[in-house]
Design a protein around this motif. Sequence first.
Motif, mmCIF file in Angstrom:
data_model
loop_
_atom_site.group_PDB
_atom_site.id
_atom_site.type_symbol
_atom_site.label_atom_id
_atom_site.label_comp_id
_atom_site.label_asym_id
_atom_site.label_seq_id
_atom_site.Cartn_x
_atom_site.Cartn_y
_atom_site.Cartn_z
ATOM 1 N N GLU A 173 4.832 9.956 -2.494
ATOM 2 C CA GLU A 173 3.923 8.133 -2.348
ATOM 3 C C GLU A 173 3.174 8.487 -3.397
ATOM 4 O OE1 GLU A 173 4.525 5.448 -0.571
ATOM 5 O OE2 GLU A 173 5.785 6.225 1.627
ATOM 6 N N SER A 195 4.066 10.431 3.412
ATOM 7 C CA SER A 195 4.265 9.443 4.638
ATOM 8 C C SER A 195 5.541 9.548 4.880
ATOM 9 C CB SER A 195 4.534 7.937 4.108
ATOM 10 O OG SER A 195 5.653 7.625 3.069
ATOM 11 N N GLN A 197 8.102 7.743 5.267
ATOM 12 C CA GLN A 197 9.250 6.246 4.617
ATOM 13 C C GLN A 197 10.091 7.262 4.545
ATOM 14 O OE1 GLN A 197 8.617 4.031 3.043
ATOM 15 N NE2 GLN A 197 9.915 3.776 3.159
ATOM 16 N N LYS A 200 11.706 7.051 8.307
ATOM 17 C CA LYS A 200 11.854 5.604 9.068
ATOM 18 C C LYS A 200 13.581 5.280 9.102
ATOM 19 C CE LYS A 200 8.343 3.512 6.565
ATOM 20 N NZ LYS A 200 7.306 1.959 6.052
ATOM 21 N N ARG A 219 -2.113 13.256 1.058
ATOM 22 C CA ARG A 219 -1.485 13.347 0.293
ATOM 23 C C ARG A 219 -3.461 13.938 -0.230
ATOM 24 N NH1 ARG A 219 0.044 7.029 -0.712
ATOM 25 N NH2 ARG A 219 1.403 7.123 1.902
ATOM 26 N N GLN A 233 -1.283 5.839 9.640
ATOM 27 C CA GLN A 233 -0.703 4.898 8.730
ATOM 28 C C GLN A 233 -0.393 4.491 10.290
ATOM 29 O OE1 GLN A 233 2.700 5.293 6.070
ATOM 30 N NE2 GLN A 233 0.281 4.990 4.296
ATOM 31 N N ASP A 235 3.135 2.828 11.034
ATOM 32 C CA ASP A 235 4.086 2.335 10.320
ATOM 33 C C ASP A 235 5.366 1.976 10.621
ATOM 34 O OD1 ASP A 235 5.651 3.783 7.497
ATOM 35 O OD2 ASP A 235 6.814 5.219 9.167
ATOM 36 N N GLY A 485 1.593 -2.281 2.397
ATOM 37 C CA GLY A 485 2.635 -2.520 1.560
ATOM 38 C C GLY A 485 3.799 -2.549 2.276
ATOM 39 N N GLY A 486 4.808 -2.896 1.427
ATOM 40 C CA GLY A 486 5.984 -2.426 2.147
ATOM 41 C C GLY A 486 7.306 -2.882 0.499
ATOM 42 N N SER A 487 8.864 -2.464 1.568
ATOM 43 C CA SER A 487 9.390 -2.950 0.531
ATOM 44 C C SER A 487 10.688 -2.866 1.341
ATOM 45 C CB SER A 487 9.742 -2.066 -1.039
ATOM 46 O OG SER A 487 10.090 -1.130 -0.399
ATOM 47 N N ARG A 489 14.445 -2.072 1.052
ATOM 48 C CA ARG A 489 14.581 -0.596 1.076
ATOM 49 C C ARG A 489 15.526 -1.014 0.058
ATOM 50 N NH1 ARG A 489 9.523 0.193 2.006
ATOM 51 N NH2 ARG A 489 9.092 0.360 4.214
ATOM 52 N N GLY A 530 10.253 -2.696 5.878
ATOM 53 C CA GLY A 530 9.574 -2.431 6.629
ATOM 54 C C GLY A 530 8.632 -2.773 5.368
ATOM 55 N N LEU A 531 6.929 -1.927 6.249
ATOM 56 C CA LEU A 531 5.927 -1.594 5.487
ATOM 57 C C LEU A 531 4.944 -0.400 6.713
ATOM 58 C CD1 LEU A 531 3.908 -4.945 5.218
ATOM 59 C CD2 LEU A 531 5.184 -3.523 7.715
ATOM 60 N N ALA A 532 3.390 -0.261 5.957
ATOM 61 C CA ALA A 532 2.928 0.314 6.472
ATOM 62 C C ALA A 532 1.550 0.190 5.792
ATOM 63 C CB ALA A 532 2.733 2.218 5.939
#
Length: 589
Positions: A173, A195, A197, A200, A219, A233, A235, A485-487, A489, A530-532
Amino acid sequence: MRSHYCGDLRVEQVDEEVTLVGWVHRRRDHGGVIFLDVRDREGVIQVVFDPDRETSFALADSVRNEYVIEINGLVRHRPEGTINPDMGTGEVEVLGKELKILNKSETPPFQLDDHQQVSEEVRLKNRFMDLRRPEMQQKMRLRAQVSSYIRNYLDSNGFLDIETPILTRATPEGARDYVVPSRTHEGSFFALPQSPQLFKQLLMVSGFDRYYQIAKCFRDEDLRADRQPEFTQIDIEMSFMNQQEIMAITENMITGLFKEKIGVELGEFPHMTYAEAMSKYGSDKPDLRNPMQLVDVADLMANIEFKVFAGPANDAASRVAALKVPGGASLTRKNIDEYTKFVSIYGARGLAWIKVNELAKGVEGLQSPIVKFLGEDVAMQIMERLEVKDGDIVFFGADKTNVVNEALGALRNKVGVDLDMLTCEWAPLWVVDWPMFEQTSDGGITAIHHPFTSPSCTPAELEADPLAAQSDAYDMVLNGCELGGGSIRIHENEMQRSVFRCLGISDEEAEEKFGFLLNGLKYGAPPHGGLAFGLDRLIMLMSGTESIREVIAFPKTQTAACPLTNAPGEVSNEQLKELSIKLREKIKI
Ligand code: ASP
């Protein structure tokens, strides 16, 4: 033990016999009568002991701040004139009958209501005391309530709370990993998740359809002002939902949360493209409470003699922008010097300015060290484009685009606060249409969100010109902070491989590091996204606090250490041996 919380007593309890437990907040001796303010998590109550009851009176006289006591007594109205409207319990007091000392306390390391005089280091070292302060209790309570609201919201919308591993492989990340040596696999290391990520996403491949987790992430970032090496987060991941649907369901969660927990109506969130955010605000998380905007002026500067502006104005990788500060002509030379120093933190080599004293006089009415280099025409054209008025000041940035954006973006935020220009209390928005990649300082490329974000083009187009690719990413921003923030995938193996290739990760390396994901994408992975949300930052904003350390029970310092436990600490030679680790000698400087 107790019949009531101290802080819950009201006139309704007058004439009731109560048993209270709590901490001595303050003890006062008023002409033969002893007042104890007794505190528990709900608040403070005044307890009065008079000399009629000798034993309790003597005990009350002997207690000190932060002793833990049990009291039995009678609730009564406070005498006329002694009502305290600032206290929830201010209309009543307890006439103490019996007093038991449950535990003593040494003199506290600091007075609880005097913490401002105390360094953060001391507060963190004695965090168990610091957390006793009503303000901190309030923040922890808000945090618990927010988590509970989020869980309820997501549970009732069909999301499943599923835990993912902490000991795992790297999940990039954009930060360094925390690594944990394996005893059973000599020479191998786990990475703590940056994360959840990849897990999930795999849960979507497994068909769970809607997932959430209030997840710890780790991190190892460079020391930046307000980051924590471990943070929390919210998530979230969903299958078969498009970007609009994902944004709607999460926006609804946040607006509901603000309304219910702090009575704030956020309204519908505007959407802004990344390009617009960078161009008008110099930031991918613009603070829209601040009305000022950056304005491009490169075209007006392209042909002037003055290289400081003309150079960047003729370079595609640079930007020349202006920031008009209404009423800013009253800034003193000293203010401007301070702002010049401030922008230098972001790499700006100077801060040019023009004060508008009297526009009607043309260039004569402008006060500035640079007007003579711009020439009259250009100076006046700039004034026209910026629609300046008498009393304004205009600042300029001319450099590589990212330097100008960072410097003027930060200046915009600072001046907005310094000059009290914010127009509202809350300004949420979505930033959408992000580029997939950006160039690194060493000429490589890196994913702006993360490499699992779906580009909005084909694999072939992506590989042909990675830096031109857009992605289906979205950030939720509030008051200049990234809340989440998310997207959408990548759910196809081929596209995932293309992204890795663009990032200079060979097929072999991708297989070694992310084989489990690539494999999962071969077996009917559904479209998903999704996003977190950063829970700590969310609570920070909701509680009006300046730092995330204030809303984390046991945070780390800015050097990623814990003054309370002294973590990180050394381990024994024995432990190192078991892990097959030999420490290199520390280099003496
Ligand atoms: N995993 C991302 C992050 O931690 C958030 C997301 O894309 O869901 O920033």
